[in-house]
Scaffold this active site. Structure first.
Site, PDB file in Angstrom:
ATOM      1  N   GLU A  39       1.645  -2.816   9.996  1.00 41.92           N
ATOM      2  CA  GLU A  39       2.976  -3.354   9.702  1.00 41.92           C
ATOM      3  C   GLU A  39       3.976  -2.636  10.607  1.00 41.92           C
ATOM      4  O   GLU A  39       4.000  -1.391  10.640  1.00 41.92           O
ATOM      5  CB  GLU A  39       3.355  -3.146   8.240  1.00 41.92           C
ATOM      6  N   ARG A 265      -9.984   6.736   4.457  1.00 41.63           N
ATOM      7  CA  ARG A 265      -8.879   7.000   5.365  1.00 41.63           C
ATOM      8  C   ARG A 265      -8.896   8.469   5.780  1.00 41.63           C
ATOM      9  O   ARG A 265      -9.614   9.285   5.194  1.00 41.63           O
ATOM     10  CB  ARG A 265      -7.549   6.661   4.694  1.00 41.63           C
ATOM     11  N   LYS A 275       4.087   6.694   5.696  1.00 41.58           N
ATOM     12  CA  LYS A 275       5.150   6.277   6.611  1.00 41.58           C
ATOM     13  C   LYS A 275       6.511   6.335   5.926  1.00 41.58           C
ATOM     14  O   LYS A 275       7.529   6.606   6.573  1.00 41.58           O
ATOM     15  CB  LYS A 275       4.868   4.864   7.141  1.00 41.58           C
TER      16      LYS A 275
END
Length: 566
Positions: A39, A265, A275
């Site tokens: 994104e 992850r 983020k």
């Protein structure tokens, strides 16, 4: 590509590559196409580097392609700046995607048409509940949800309302389109999730053409389907979303269709991977920007002097697994140090200079000492460094009253100057406050190059810079951003920002570097002998270089590995 494994024929298969290999063998898929779908609401960080290496690496290993697709379905948080930075970071890491950069917004019209089809198939409906009411009706992990009063509204009514939502007839937040799945499902993601919401925001690509936008869980599987993605590789937080991924594709009767596979992850000590929190640091001025060298962003690591080869090697070493874990920052630093040791030329820089006068050295003499650029790389050649009567050494390399096991310079003690001479301290000059401001020394002319003809040994070798030829430099000493290993696991009564390290940056001015560094190229990397690895910062100007410390010479990970082996 240098630094990357050749593929499954030359390395053991991880669980993802095992699945892909079996899919090709059985004919479930005739080719391999993956995608990296960030994104564009922030800069990529080291966690994304692992995802990039997995997405692009799997495609490469099986002769397939990997798409770069921007998940631009939330215009309120997205920006072209982030799109550009993402493309730059993927290329810096060493990967190219198949064809042009793709965007979920490329598919808005088709996604909308498929949403109408879901309504016609009685698999979606327009809901008038507010966001708070939807949360209330959804239930909890221990209590089933309740169906919305609008769940069974007639298909034609939902279809009409949805079209009017698109036409902009209703205010933001007044209605949503929801999937009709199972309000009693133990998986909360299947309790009639929202597929579309009304949001009047100008999109960075479509402008004001749309006032309704799809949610990620709806747009993602359908974008994969449109692009012919075979394996949609995600991190483990999307595991509970996989049933919804499958439901969207199955409800529209796609066959063949992509399959979603999840892997762990990257979690790294002494940093954060959110983020949202990284954006807070930028917005609150706690760092200088997304590319601050203390940030875990790829642009920050690049500015700090990390190499793409080192980052790829790090991702290779941590591997691909199903179980979450936290990787020691020392491993990343080890990979960077190991890579720079092979490629970075050696130079001499004095960070906290102490003036030394060699009293028996001729005042007007300047010699050029031949110095090896990199002992790890014979192709790097040699350079010549000027030597004169007055030099600078590190202040820490002298003690007037040396403690036990301090073998560097002290009154009456002889040491070696790197590639120059053996010198002996004969005197100390102090200022009015008693601080040592200058040393007086003598040198042995017979020891040029650093070795004594009579075979006597010294226990220390010091780096130095000729005072008459030294270039003033600024050096920024970067360290870990947080004081605790897991800042993301902040206790409920503490703010995670309390754990920001006050010592994560120390700026030194008046440093002295050898004359060959007067105008270095921004981004160039060097090893300052006996100190660490440094990178030239873009803030540099001719004659006033600025260096960022990438990593010190001390390798804590090597010690950890050694202890583990024993």
């Amino acid at each position: 590509m240098d630094g990357l494994k050749a593929g499954p024929d030359t390395a053991p298969l991880d669980f993802i590559r095992t699945i892909v290999s079996e899919d090709l063998r059985t004919g479930r898929h005739a080719y391999v196409r993956t995608r990296f779908p960030p994104e564009p609401n922030g800069y990529l960080h080291i966690g994304h580097a692992k995802a990039i290496c997995v997405d692009f690496g799997v495609a490469r290993d099986f002769g397939g392609t990997c798409n770069l697709r921007m998940d631009d379905t939330n215009p309120a948080k997205e920006d072209v700046e982030y799109v550009d930075s993402i493309q730059d970071d993927v290329r810096w890491l060493g990967f190219e995607w198949g064809g042009e950069t793709l965007y979920a917004s490329d598919y808005f019209e088709q996604l909308y048409l498929w949403a109408e089809e879901l309504i016609r198939r009685d698999k979606a409906y327009v809901d008038d509940l507010t966001a708070d009411e939807i949360r209330e009706y959804r239930g909890t992990l221990t209590e089933a949800g309740r169906g919305s009063p609008y769940r069974n509204r007639p298909t034609e009514e939902s279809l009409d309302l949805f079209r009017r939502m698109r036409a902009g007839e209703f205010p933001d937040g007044s209605r949503v389109l929801r999937a009709k799945i199972d309000m009693a499902s133990p998986n909360l993601n299947l309790r009639d999730p929202v597929l579309y919401r009304i949001r009047r925001e100008t999109h960075h690509r479509t402008g004001d053409d749309w006032c309704i936008y799809p949610l990620y869980d709806y747009a993602h599987p359908l974008s994969d389907q449109i692009e012919g993605v075979t394996h949609s590789l995600c991190t483990l937080e999307f595991e509970d979303h996989r049933p919804l991924y499958d439901w969207v594709l199955d409800s529209l009767s796609f066959d063949p269709r992509p399959e979603q596979i999840e892997f762990a992850r990257l979690n790294l000590t002494y940093t954060i991977m959110s983020k949202r929190r990284l954006l807070q640091l930028v917005q609150e001025g706690r760092v200088s920007g997304w590319d601050d060298p203390r940030m875990p962003t790829l642009s920050g690591l690049r500015r700090r002097g990390y190499t793409p080869e080192a980052v790829r090697e790090f991702c290779e070493r941590i591997g691909v697994a199903k179980k979450e874990n936290v990787v020691d920052m020392a491993l990343l630093e080890h990979c960077v140090r190991d890579d720079l040791n092979r490629r970075a030329p050696r130079v001499m820089g004095v960070l906290e200079p102490l003036r030394v006068v060699i009293e028996n050295y001729p005042e007007d003499r300047v010699e050029e000492m031949e110095v090896v650029n990199n002992p790890e790389d014979a192709r790097a050649g040699v350079r010549r460094v000027p030597f004169s009567r007055v030099i600078y050494i590190e202040r820490d390399d002298f003690r007037e009253t040396p403690p036990k096991k301090f073998f560097r310079l002290a009154p009456g003690r002889e040491v070696r100057l790197r590639n120059a001479y053996l010198v002996t301290c004969t005197g100390v000059v102090k200022d009015a406050s008693g601080e040592v401001v200058e040393l007086r020394c003598t040198y042995d002319p017979a020891t040029r190059g650093g070795d004594a003809p009579d075979g006597r040994k010294v226990k220390a070798t010091l780096h130095w810079v000729s005072a008459a030829h030294a270039v003033d430099a600024e050096v920024r000493l970067y360290d870990r951003l947080f004081t605790v290993e897991n800042p993301g696991l902040t206790p409920p009564d503490r703010d995670w920002r309390e754990f920001l390290s006050p010592d994560s940056l120390r700026v030194l001015t008046g440093c002295k570097v050898e004359p060959g560094l007067a105008d270095p190229k921004p981004g160039a990397r060097y090893q300052f002998e006996r100190i660490g690895y440094f990178c030239v910062d873009p803030d540099s100007s001719p004659g006033r270089p600025v260096f960022n410390r990438t990593v010190g010479l001390k390798d804590t990970w090597a010690k950890i590995e050694s202890k583990t082996a024993r």
